[in-house]
Design a protein around this motif. Structure first.
Motif, PDB file in Angstrom:
ATOM      1  N   THR A 276      -3.149   4.538  -2.849  1.00 28.73           N
ATOM      2  CA  THR A 276      -3.073   3.543  -3.944  1.00 28.73           C
ATOM      3  C   THR A 276      -1.878   2.625  -3.727  1.00 28.73           C
ATOM      4  OG1 THR A 276      -2.235   5.097  -5.532  1.00 28.73           O
ATOM      5  CG2 THR A 276      -4.800   4.717  -5.590  1.00 28.73           C
TER       6      THR A 276
ATOM      7  N   LEU B 263      -2.524  -1.633 -10.357  1.00 25.52           N
ATOM      8  CA  LEU B 263      -2.739  -0.341 -10.324  1.00 25.52           C
ATOM      9  C   LEU B 263      -1.377   0.316  -9.733  1.00 25.52           C
ATOM     10  CD1 LEU B 263      -5.819  -0.791  -8.063  1.00 25.52           C
ATOM     11  CD2 LEU B 263      -5.412  -0.465 -10.345  1.00 25.52           C
ATOM     12  N   THR B 264       0.006  -0.471  -9.975  1.00 23.32           N
ATOM     13  CA  THR B 264       1.227   0.477  -9.956  1.00 23.32           C
ATOM     14  C   THR B 264       1.587   0.875 -11.145  1.00 23.32           C
ATOM     15  OG1 THR B 264       2.407  -1.786  -9.870  1.00 23.32           O
ATOM     16  CG2 THR B 264       1.645  -1.324  -7.722  1.00 23.32           C
TER      17      THR B 264
ATOM     18  N   PRO C  93      -4.106  -5.221  -7.171  1.00 21.67           N
ATOM     19  CA  PRO C  93      -3.074  -4.184  -6.721  1.00 21.67           C
ATOM     20  C   PRO C  93      -1.938  -4.156  -7.666  1.00 21.67           C
ATOM     21  CG  PRO C  93      -3.944  -5.558  -4.852  1.00 21.67           C
ATOM     22  CD  PRO C  93      -4.191  -6.048  -6.252  1.00 21.67           C
TER      23      PRO C  93
ATOM     24  N   THR D  94      -9.952   3.942  -5.767  1.00 24.48           N
ATOM     25  CA  THR D  94      -9.602   5.049  -6.837  1.00 24.48           C
ATOM     26  C   THR D  94      -9.581   4.531  -8.122  1.00 24.48           C
ATOM     27  OG1 THR D  94      -8.060   6.063  -5.102  1.00 24.48           O
ATOM     28  CG2 THR D  94      -7.847   6.424  -7.472  1.00 24.48           C
ATOM     29  N   ALA D  95      -9.249   3.288  -8.439  1.00 29.40           N
ATOM     30  CA  ALA D  95      -9.394   2.327  -9.471  1.00 29.40           C
ATOM     31  C   ALA D  95     -10.869   2.447 -10.144  1.00 29.40           C
ATOM     32  CB  ALA D  95      -8.670   1.193  -9.810  1.00 29.40           C
TER      33      ALA D  95
ATOM     34  N   SER E 144       0.828  -1.176  -0.087  1.00 31.53           N
ATOM     35  CA  SER E 144      -0.046   0.070  -0.119  1.00 31.53           C
ATOM     36  C   SER E 144       0.721   1.425  -0.043  1.00 31.53           C
ATOM     37  CB  SER E 144      -0.893   0.177   1.192  1.00 31.53           C
ATOM     38  OG  SER E 144      -1.579   1.438   1.404  1.00 31.53           O
TER      39      SER E 144
ATOM     40  N   SER F 155      -7.688   2.728  -0.497  1.00 34.65           N
ATOM     41  CA  SER F 155      -7.860   3.532  -1.781  1.00 34.65           C
ATOM     42  C   SER F 155      -7.629   2.867  -3.065  1.00 34.65           C
ATOM     43  CB  SER F 155      -6.468   4.351  -1.745  1.00 34.65           C
ATOM     44  OG  SER F 155      -6.559   5.577  -0.663  1.00 34.65           O
ATOM     45  N   LEU F 156      -7.892   1.536  -2.945  1.00 34.58           N
ATOM     46  CA  LEU F 156      -8.057   0.882  -4.196  1.00 34.58           C
ATOM     47  C   LEU F 156      -9.304   1.433  -4.855  1.00 34.58           C
ATOM     48  CD1 LEU F 156      -7.853  -2.946  -2.827  1.00 34.58           C
ATOM     49  CD2 LEU F 156      -6.042  -1.816  -4.481  1.00 34.58           C
TER      50      LEU F 156
END
Length: 470
Positions: free
Chosen positions: A198, A464-465, A461, A415-416, A189, A412-413
């Motif tokens: 995120t 999302l990076t 996750p 956010t996607a 995280s 904040s996941l």
């Protein structure tokens, strides 16, 4: 008998103020002895690099003055030999004047002149204190003044001490870069405002540390060239009075050979004498490094906090027991040391800046303070960064399972989800997760309208990076 014993422990030396008893075994003379009486302030002696730099100026001057036949060859060689002995490690206990002393460093300067003069006398077969054989002012200080010798010595000392700091910063950057590559596949995280953000890969986070250290090293390197412009030969006020016109250029040539540093003659000797701006620049760059080290060391402490009640994403190598009362406790000792050194460097920089602003007209008399504080700051920074690198950074380990756990639990996941279901709907899922403790993924599967498979795909996750929309 007592009177004879007492007399044997001292000798009389003379300066312009008269005779003064000096310890018989001392290489220094009357002016140094007066400084010891006048300035029993801190017990701090000049930094070894500053002593070496001052002695190198004297060695160069002896050679140049001998070359110009301003000093008899035998006398010039004796002074040079005395200087070489000091640079080889002898007579270090003879440089005794307190850091807080007469303005401009006259007391330190005369301490060096007297030690070299008296040792040169011995090398010529004479006795200590025989000023007729070798005089500290007329011979060792020929063509010089405190006002051009001390700022030149300060420059040489800074140019000696700064490269090890650059090397240490770059070494720590290399360590973190290797960690970044090793940990590139570990998702965790992110955190902003010390709250969930995120996901980010641990390797990405640590690569930022490496880049910050390389930038800090570059800023320090960029501050060094001006320090290589020497005002030596300007003597009292920059005019060069009592110095042979050939002397300044020959001094720069000789000092370049002695130090290996890229030295040049200052285009304007008056600026070189009046201003301490080059030292402010070096100190300021060092302060910037300290600020980054504080931040990075703090991040290591945060990520290594625990083991059970903190973040625990990093495991720090244990270096010593952490508590006198709590058995088995291990603290982030190396990061704590790094913070203390960084705070000290920031404080020293404040003193350097204030002192540099306190110059008047042809001279800044606060040079002894600037010389000590800058040398001290450079020395402790290099040592602290090396120790932190070797005793902490290189031994850091990642707790991949814990990182993954937090990556999957960060609110904040959501956010996607915003580009697909809208910011407001995603915010409601976050509120529900905080209220119920359920994961963002579970709530999105149920209430986003995307379907379970789509929700899980969007909220992976690792995906999302990377740049782009989920």
């Amino acid at each position: 008998m007592k009177r004879k014993a007492r007399a044997a422990r001292t000798r009389l030396e003379r300066d312009t103020m008269g005779e003064l008893a000096v310890p018989a075994d001392a290489l220094y003379g009357a002016q140094t002895a007066r400084a010891l009486e006048n300035f029993p302030i801190s017990g701090l002696r000049p930094h070894p690099a500053f002593v070496d730099a001052t002695v190198r100026v004297k060695l160069a001057a002896a050679r140049v003055n001998g070359r110009l036949r301003l000093l008899p060859a035998r006398k010039a060689k004796a002074i040079a030999a005395a200087a070489e002995e000091v640079l080889a490690g002898r007579w270090r206990d003879q440089f005794v004047v307190d850091v807080y002393q007469a303005g401009a460093g006259t007391s330190h300067h005369m301490n060096v002149n007297e030690v070299l003069a008296n040792r040169a006398c011995e090398l010529l077969g004479g006795r200590r204190g025989d000023a007729k054989l070798v005089h500290p002012n007329d011979d060792v200080n020929l063509g010089q003044s405190t006002n051009d010798v001390v700022p030149t010595a300060m420059r040489l000392a800074a140019l000696e001490l700064a490269p090890p700091v650059v090397e240490a910063l770059q070494g720590l950057a290399d360590t973190f870069q290797q960690k970044a590559e090793d940990w590139d596949g570990i998702v965790k995280s992110g955190r902003t405002h010390l709250n969930d953000a995120t996901p980010i890969r641990l390797g990405q986070e640590v690569s930022g540390w490496a880049a910050a250290l390389r930038a800090a090293a570059a800023r320090l390197l960029n501050a060094l060239p001006e320090a290589g412009a020497l005002g030596i030969g300007g003597t009292a006020v920059g005019t060069g009075l009592n110095a042979d016109p050939r002397y300044p250029a020959l001094m720069v040539e000789e000092l370049s050979k002695l130090t290996g540093a890229p030295l040049v003659l200052a285009p304007n000797p008056f600026y070189a004498m009046q201003s301490l701006a080059p030292f402010v620049a070096i100190s300021g760059a060092l302060r910037g490094s300290a600020v980054e080290l504080l931040r990075l060391g703090g991040d290591v402490r945060l990520l290594g906090s625990g083991p059970n009640t903190g973040l625990g994403e990093l495991r720090l190598p244990p270096v010593q027991p952490g508590s006198s009362i709590m058995p088995g406790k291990v603290n982030p000792s190396m990061a704590e040391m790094l913070a203390m050194v960084s705070y000290q460097v920031i404080g020293l920089d404040a003193a350097v800046a204030a002192a540099a602003s306190g110059g008047q007209l042809e001279l800044n008399v606060m040079m002894p303070l600037v010389a000590f504080d800058l040398c001290h700051a450079l020395g402790i920074t290099a040592a602290a960064v090396r120790a932190f690198d070797e005793r902490c950074a290189q031994g850091l380990e990642a707790d991949e399972a814990r990182c993954r756990h937090y990556a999957e639990r960060t609110v904040s996941l959501a956010t996607a989800l915003a580009p697909r279901i809208g910011y407001a709907a995603a915010a409601e899922i976050v509120k529900a997760s905080v209220r119920t403790g359920r994961s963002i993924v579970d709530l999105a599967e149920e209430g986003s309208g995307l379907g379970a498979a789509e929700a899980r795909r969007i909220l992976d996750p690792a995906k999302l990076t990377r740049p782009g929309r989920a």
